[in-house]
Design a protein around this motif. Structure first.
Motif, short mmCIF file in Angstrom:
data_model
loop_
_atom_site.label_atom_id
_atom_site.label_comp_id
_atom_site.label_asym_id
_atom_site.label_seq_id
_atom_site.Cartn_x
_atom_site.Cartn_y
_atom_site.Cartn_z
N PRO A 96 11.08 -13.95 -19.59
CA PRO A 96 10.39 -13.80 -18.29
C PRO A 96 9.97 -12.36 -17.98
CG PRO A 96 12.35 -15.15 -18.04
CD PRO A 96 12.36 -14.64 -19.45
N GLU A 97 10.76 -11.37 -18.40
CA GLU A 97 10.41 -9.99 -18.09
C GLU A 97 9.25 -9.47 -18.95
OE1 GLU A 97 13.68 -10.00 -21.12
OE2 GLU A 97 13.44 -10.96 -19.18
N HIS A 98 8.94 -10.17 -20.06
CA HIS A 98 7.87 -9.71 -20.96
C HIS A 98 6.51 -9.70 -20.26
CE1 HIS A 98 6.07 -8.69 -24.75
NE2 HIS A 98 5.25 -9.72 -24.66
N ILE A 99 6.22 -10.73 -19.50
CA ILE A 99 4.93 -10.78 -18.80
C ILE A 99 4.84 -9.64 -17.79
CG2 ILE A 99 5.56 -12.41 -16.96
CD1 ILE A 99 2.24 -12.51 -18.85
N GLY A 100 5.96 -9.29 -17.18
CA GLY A 100 5.99 -8.16 -16.25
C GLY A 100 5.71 -6.84 -16.94
N ASN A 101 6.28 -6.67 -18.13
CA ASN A 101 6.05 -5.43 -18.89
C ASN A 101 4.60 -5.31 -19.33
OD1 ASN A 101 8.76 -4.78 -18.62
ND2 ASN A 101 9.33 -5.70 -20.57
N ILE A 102 4.02 -6.43 -19.76
CA ILE A 102 2.61 -6.43 -20.15
C ILE A 102 1.76 -6.10 -18.92
CG2 ILE A 102 0.68 -7.90 -20.87
CD1 ILE A 102 2.69 -9.51 -22.52
N ALA A 103 2.08 -6.71 -17.79
CA ALA A 103 1.31 -6.50 -16.56
C ALA A 103 1.31 -5.04 -16.15
CB ALA A 103 1.86 -7.37 -15.44
N ILE A 104 2.45 -4.38 -16.21
CA ILE A 104 2.52 -2.96 -15.82
C ILE A 104 1.56 -2.15 -16.68
CG2 ILE A 104 4.00 -0.91 -15.83
CD1 ILE A 104 6.34 -2.81 -15.05
N LYS A 105 1.61 -2.37 -17.98
CA LYS A 105 0.73 -1.62 -18.90
C LYS A 105 -0.75 -1.88 -18.58
CE LYS A 105 -0.27 -0.91 -23.74
NZ LYS A 105 0.20 -0.88 -25.07
N ILE A 106 -1.09 -3.13 -18.34
CA ILE A 106 -2.48 -3.50 -18.06
C ILE A 106 -2.93 -2.93 -16.72
CG2 ILE A 106 -4.00 -5.45 -17.53
CD1 ILE A 106 -2.37 -7.02 -19.70
N PHE A 107 -2.11 -3.10 -15.70
CA PHE A 107 -2.49 -2.67 -14.36
C PHE A 107 -2.61 -1.15 -14.25
CE2 PHE A 107 -0.36 -6.69 -12.44
CZ PHE A 107 -1.44 -7.45 -12.84
N GLN A 108 -1.86 -0.41 -15.06
CA GLN A 108 -1.91 1.05 -14.99
C GLN A 108 -3.06 1.63 -15.82
OE1 GLN A 108 2.14 2.19 -16.05
NE2 GLN A 108 2.67 2.38 -13.90
N ASP A 109 -3.67 0.82 -16.65
CA ASP A 109 -4.76 1.29 -17.51
C ASP A 109 -6.02 1.56 -16.68
OD1 ASP A 109 -5.30 1.31 -20.66
OD2 ASP A 109 -7.15 0.72 -19.62
N PRO A 110 -6.81 2.58 -17.04
CA PRO A 110 -8.05 2.86 -16.30
C PRO A 110 -9.08 1.72 -16.38
CG PRO A 110 -7.51 4.68 -17.78
CD PRO A 110 -6.54 3.59 -18.05
N ASP A 111 -8.97 0.87 -17.41
CA ASP A 111 -9.85 -0.30 -17.52
C ASP A 111 -8.95 -1.52 -17.76
OD1 ASP A 111 -11.74 -2.25 -18.01
OD2 ASP A 111 -12.86 -1.08 -19.49
N SER A 112 -8.43 -2.07 -16.68
CA SER A 112 -7.46 -3.16 -16.78
C SER A 112 -8.01 -4.39 -17.49
CB SER A 112 -6.97 -3.55 -15.38
OG SER A 112 -6.22 -2.51 -14.83
N SER A 113 -9.28 -4.68 -17.31
CA SER A 113 -9.86 -5.85 -17.95
C SER A 113 -9.88 -5.67 -19.47
CB SER A 113 -11.28 -6.09 -17.43
OG SER A 113 -11.83 -7.22 -18.05
N ALA A 114 -10.28 -4.52 -19.95
CA ALA A 114 -10.31 -4.26 -21.39
C ALA A 114 -8.90 -4.29 -21.97
CB ALA A 114 -10.98 -2.91 -21.67
N GLU A 115 -7.95 -3.72 -21.26
CA GLU A 115 -6.56 -3.72 -21.73
C GLU A 115 -6.01 -5.15 -21.75
OE1 GLU A 115 -3.09 -2.19 -23.33
OE2 GLU A 115 -5.05 -1.21 -23.10
N ALA A 116 -6.35 -5.96 -20.76
CA ALA A 116 -5.90 -7.35 -20.72
C ALA A 116 -6.42 -8.12 -21.93
CB ALA A 116 -6.35 -8.02 -19.42
N LYS A 117 -7.65 -7.85 -22.31
CA LYS A 117 -8.23 -8.54 -23.46
C LYS A 117 -7.44 -8.24 -24.74
CE LYS A 117 -12.96 -8.91 -21.66
NZ LYS A 117 -12.54 -9.08 -20.30
#
Length: 128
Positions: A96-117
């Motif tokens: 369960p905490e893995h999705i949270g860790n991924i989210a932090i990295k994505i949300f903090q990125d200057p281009d969250s959409s590209a990082e999410a991809k």
């Protein structure tokens, strides 16, 4: 630790970012970066409430709602099938905490959409 509804909210929002065809508007990206900071600082309730508000943005709204409905349907199906397939009960699942860790990295990125991809296979499992 995130509860089930919080994980659904995160996955739905991340899925909407993956499906986005263009860059996020600057103001929205900055707000998402703030959510990343909140999550990193263990302010999960505030962060998730803010995500739900941000999901109302025109560029995310439809994808977020569709993703959320699909994810919720998936979870319901998994719960119903849990005891029908005892051999699969002990199969590894994403912690369960893995999705949270991924989210932090994505949300903090200057281009969250590209990082999410870059994390699409983790956000949207193949059996989805």
């Amino acid at each position: 630790m995130l509860d089930l509804l919080q994980r659904i909210t995160l996955r739905a929002f991340l899925t909407a970012l993956v499906e986005l065809d263009s860059r996020l508007p600057t103001a929205l990206q900055q707000e998402i970066n703030k959510v990343g900071e909140m999550l990193a600082n263990a302010q999960k309730d505030n962060a998730l409430n803010r995500l739900i508000e941000l999901a109302e943005n025109d560029c995310l709204k439809e994808s977020y709602r569709n993703a959320r409905m699909n994810i919720q349907t998936q979870y319901k199906s998994q719960e119903l099938n849990k005891f029908d397939k005892p051999s699969q009960q002990n199969q590894p699942t994403m912690p369960p905490e893995h999705i949270g860790n991924i989210a932090i990295k994505i949300f903090q990125d200057p281009d969250s959409s590209a990082e999410a991809k870059k994390h699409k296979s983790e956000i949207i499992p193949k059996n989805s």
